[in-house]
Design a protein around this motif. Structure first.
Motif, PDB file in Angstrom:
ATOM      1  N   VAL A 149      -3.780  -1.100 -17.359  1.00  0.00           N
ATOM      2  CA  VAL A 149      -4.206  -1.896 -16.197  1.00  0.00           C
ATOM      3  C   VAL A 149      -2.988  -2.475 -15.488  1.00  0.00           C
ATOM      4  O   VAL A 149      -2.880  -2.435 -14.260  1.00  0.00           O
ATOM      5  CB  VAL A 149      -5.191  -3.016 -16.623  1.00  0.00           C
ATOM      6  CG1 VAL A 149      -5.464  -3.976 -15.469  1.00  0.00           C
ATOM      7  CG2 VAL A 149      -6.484  -2.414 -17.137  1.00  0.00           C
ATOM      8  N   ARG A 150      -2.059  -2.996 -16.270  1.00  0.00           N
ATOM      9  CA  ARG A 150      -0.834  -3.573 -15.687  1.00  0.00           C
ATOM     10  C   ARG A 150      -0.037  -2.513 -14.926  1.00  0.00           C
ATOM     11  O   ARG A 150       0.444  -2.752 -13.816  1.00  0.00           O
ATOM     12  CB  ARG A 150       0.014  -4.172 -16.812  1.00  0.00           C
ATOM     13  CG  ARG A 150       1.246  -4.897 -16.341  1.00  0.00           C
ATOM     14  CD  ARG A 150       1.912  -5.586 -17.550  1.00  0.00           C
ATOM     15  NE  ARG A 150       3.098  -6.274 -17.152  1.00  0.00           N
ATOM     16  CZ  ARG A 150       4.304  -5.711 -17.086  1.00  0.00           C
ATOM     17  NH1 ARG A 150       4.475  -4.459 -17.406  1.00  0.00           N
ATOM     18  NH2 ARG A 150       5.350  -6.415 -16.704  1.00  0.00           N
ATOM     19  N   GLY A 206       1.917  -0.433 -10.040  1.00  0.00           N
ATOM     20  CA  GLY A 206       2.363   0.840  -9.490  1.00  0.00           C
ATOM     21  C   GLY A 206       1.794   1.173  -8.130  1.00  0.00           C
ATOM     22  O   GLY A 206       2.206   2.144  -7.493  1.00  0.00           O
ATOM     23  N   LEU A 207       0.830   0.383  -7.658  1.00  0.00           N
ATOM     24  CA  LEU A 207       0.237   0.653  -6.344  1.00  0.00           C
ATOM     25  C   LEU A 207       1.265   0.472  -5.233  1.00  0.00           C
ATOM     26  O   LEU A 207       2.113  -0.421  -5.305  1.00  0.00           O
ATOM     27  CB  LEU A 207      -0.954  -0.279  -6.098  1.00  0.00           C
ATOM     28  CG  LEU A 207      -2.200  -0.031  -6.943  1.00  0.00           C
ATOM     29  CD1 LEU A 207      -3.189  -1.182  -6.781  1.00  0.00           C
ATOM     30  CD2 LEU A 207      -2.853   1.284  -6.551  1.00  0.00           C
ATOM     31  N   ASN A 208       1.155   1.277  -4.211  1.00  0.00           N
ATOM     32  CA  ASN A 208       2.088   1.174  -3.081  1.00  0.00           C
ATOM     33  C   ASN A 208       1.864  -0.102  -2.269  1.00  0.00           C
ATOM     34  O   ASN A 208       2.810  -0.730  -1.812  1.00  0.00           O
ATOM     35  CB  ASN A 208       1.941   2.378  -2.152  1.00  0.00           C
ATOM     36  CG  ASN A 208       2.516   3.636  -2.748  1.00  0.00           C
ATOM     37  OD1 ASN A 208       3.334   3.593  -3.651  1.00  0.00           O
ATOM     38  ND2 ASN A 208       2.089   4.772  -2.239  1.00  0.00           N
ATOM     39  N   SER A 209       0.624  -0.466  -2.056  1.00  0.00           N
ATOM     40  CA  SER A 209       0.291  -1.611  -1.209  1.00  0.00           C
ATOM     41  C   SER A 209       0.370  -2.913  -2.007  1.00  0.00           C
ATOM     42  O   SER A 209      -0.346  -3.093  -2.997  1.00  0.00           O
ATOM     43  CB  SER A 209      -1.111  -1.441  -0.633  1.00  0.00           C
ATOM     44  OG  SER A 209      -1.555  -2.641  -0.036  1.00  0.00           O
ATOM     45  N   LYS A 210       1.217  -3.813  -1.569  1.00  0.00           N
ATOM     46  CA  LYS A 210       1.333  -5.113  -2.236  1.00  0.00           C
ATOM     47  C   LYS A 210       0.058  -5.936  -2.033  1.00  0.00           C
ATOM     48  O   LYS A 210      -0.357  -6.690  -2.905  1.00  0.00           O
ATOM     49  CB  LYS A 210       2.543  -5.898  -1.709  1.00  0.00           C
ATOM     50  CG  LYS A 210       3.863  -5.214  -1.987  1.00  0.00           C
ATOM     51  CD  LYS A 210       4.104  -5.074  -3.464  1.00  0.00           C
ATOM     52  CE  LYS A 210       5.415  -4.379  -3.717  1.00  0.00           C
ATOM     53  NZ  LYS A 210       5.542  -3.893  -5.063  1.00  0.00           N
ATOM     54  N   TYR A 211      -0.580  -5.774  -0.888  1.00  0.00           N
ATOM     55  CA  TYR A 211      -1.837  -6.477  -0.617  1.00  0.00           C
ATOM     56  C   TYR A 211      -2.915  -6.030  -1.604  1.00  0.00           C
ATOM     57  O   TYR A 211      -3.584  -6.850  -2.233  1.00  0.00           O
ATOM     58  CB  TYR A 211      -2.293  -6.216   0.820  1.00  0.00           C
ATOM     59  CG  TYR A 211      -3.696  -6.694   1.091  1.00  0.00           C
ATOM     60  CD1 TYR A 211      -3.962  -8.043   1.282  1.00  0.00           C
ATOM     61  CD2 TYR A 211      -4.760  -5.796   1.142  1.00  0.00           C
ATOM     62  CE1 TYR A 211      -5.249  -8.492   1.510  1.00  0.00           C
ATOM     63  CE2 TYR A 211      -6.045  -6.233   1.367  1.00  0.00           C
ATOM     64  CZ  TYR A 211      -6.295  -7.580   1.554  1.00  0.00           C
ATOM     65  OH  TYR A 211      -7.570  -8.016   1.782  1.00  0.00           O
ATOM     66  N   PRO A 260      -8.980  -7.400 -13.833  1.00  0.00           N
ATOM     67  CA  PRO A 260      -9.849  -6.391 -14.465  1.00  0.00           C
ATOM     68  C   PRO A 260      -9.542  -6.244 -15.953  1.00  0.00           C
ATOM     69  O   PRO A 260      -8.395  -6.351 -16.382  1.00  0.00           O
ATOM     70  CB  PRO A 260      -9.510  -5.108 -13.705  1.00  0.00           C
ATOM     71  CG  PRO A 260      -8.157  -5.329 -13.145  1.00  0.00           C
ATOM     72  CD  PRO A 260      -8.020  -6.797 -12.906  1.00  0.00           C
ATOM     73  N   LYS A 261     -10.582  -5.988 -16.732  1.00  0.00           N
ATOM     74  CA  LYS A 261     -10.433  -5.890 -18.191  1.00  0.00           C
ATOM     75  C   LYS A 261     -10.036  -4.496 -18.658  1.00  0.00           C
ATOM     76  O   LYS A 261      -9.470  -4.348 -19.730  1.00  0.00           O
ATOM     77  CB  LYS A 261     -11.741  -6.297 -18.873  1.00  0.00           C
ATOM     78  CG  LYS A 261     -12.149  -7.719 -18.581  1.00  0.00           C
ATOM     79  CD  LYS A 261     -11.131  -8.703 -19.089  1.00  0.00           C
ATOM     80  CE  LYS A 261     -11.537 -10.130 -18.757  1.00  0.00           C
ATOM     81  NZ  LYS A 261     -10.440 -11.050 -18.688  1.00  0.00           N
ATOM     82  N   ALA A 296     -10.602  -1.630 -12.901  1.00  0.00           N
ATOM     83  CA  ALA A 296      -9.528  -1.794 -11.911  1.00  0.00           C
ATOM     84  C   ALA A 296      -9.684  -0.764 -10.793  1.00  0.00           C
ATOM     85  O   ALA A 296      -9.572  -1.097  -9.605  1.00  0.00           O
ATOM     86  CB  ALA A 296      -8.172  -1.651 -12.578  1.00  0.00           C
ATOM     87  N   TYR A 297      -9.960   0.478 -11.162  1.00  0.00           N
ATOM     88  CA  TYR A 297     -10.132   1.528 -10.158  1.00  0.00           C
ATOM     89  C   TYR A 297     -11.360   1.262  -9.291  1.00  0.00           C
ATOM     90  O   TYR A 297     -11.333   1.444  -8.074  1.00  0.00           O
ATOM     91  CB  TYR A 297     -10.236   2.903 -10.821  1.00  0.00           C
ATOM     92  CG  TYR A 297     -10.363   4.030  -9.831  1.00  0.00           C
ATOM     93  CD1 TYR A 297      -9.281   4.393  -9.034  1.00  0.00           C
ATOM     94  CD2 TYR A 297     -11.549   4.727  -9.685  1.00  0.00           C
ATOM     95  CE1 TYR A 297      -9.377   5.429  -8.120  1.00  0.00           C
ATOM     96  CE2 TYR A 297     -11.664   5.758  -8.772  1.00  0.00           C
ATOM     97  CZ  TYR A 297     -10.584   6.107  -7.997  1.00  0.00           C
ATOM     98  OH  TYR A 297     -10.692   7.125  -7.088  1.00  0.00           O
TER      99      TYR A 297
END
Length: 151
Positions: free
Chosen positions: A51-52, A57-62, A72-73, A78-79
């Motif tokens: 999850v971390r 790793g997402l591109n968007s900081k928002y 998310p657990k 999370a997805y």
């Protein structure tokens, strides 16, 4: 697993990569602890790291910040949280891109139409050379005020 970043991957591809990495880690935990009693701490740790990794790793900081605030657990949750946010952002980017392209097209059409109606005048310059006949005698002209006096 911690080094996985979204980069040029679509969200589903990025999720798939993190999920495969998690499955490999869980398989290793299961194999290492096959005979022992309690591998649940290692499984919990692997899930938290997945999850971390997904959040960071997402591109968007928002999008990353929004997902982090939902806490998310597991990776699937999370997805499920981030997917509509991500797709809404992509639609918005696509809409802005289309709007900008339409504005550029309209501006170029306006410039082209104004060029058709008004073009800079091009001065007529004939390719003629003037030659003087040097054999003819030069005539002497009387000034106008002398001609009036003689009449």
């Amino acid at each position: 697993m911690k080094r996985i970043k979204q980069g040029k991957w679509a969200l589903a591809e990025f999720y798939s990569e993190v999920s495969m990495s998690l499955n490999l880690a869980l398989t290793k935990v299961d194999m290492d602890n096959h005979g022992s009693g309690n591998p649940s701490a290692m499984i919990e740790y692997a899930n938290r790291e997945a999850v971390r990794t997904f959040i960071l790793g997402l591109n968007s900081k928002y999008t990353s910040g929004t997902l982090y605030s939902h806490n998310p657990k597991d990776l699937e949750t999370a997805y499920a949280i981030v997917s509509p946010i991500y797709h809404d952002n992509e639609k918005l980017k696509f809409g802005v891109l289309q709007y900008n392209q339409q504005r550029q097209y309209n501006a170029s059409q306006y410039q082209n139409s104004s060029r058709r109606h008004y073009e800079e005048p091009q001065w007529y310059r004939p390719n003629v050379q003037v030659q003087y006949n040097q054999t003819a005698p030069r005539q002497h002209h009387q000034p106008i005020h002398e001609i009036r006096k003689s009449q």
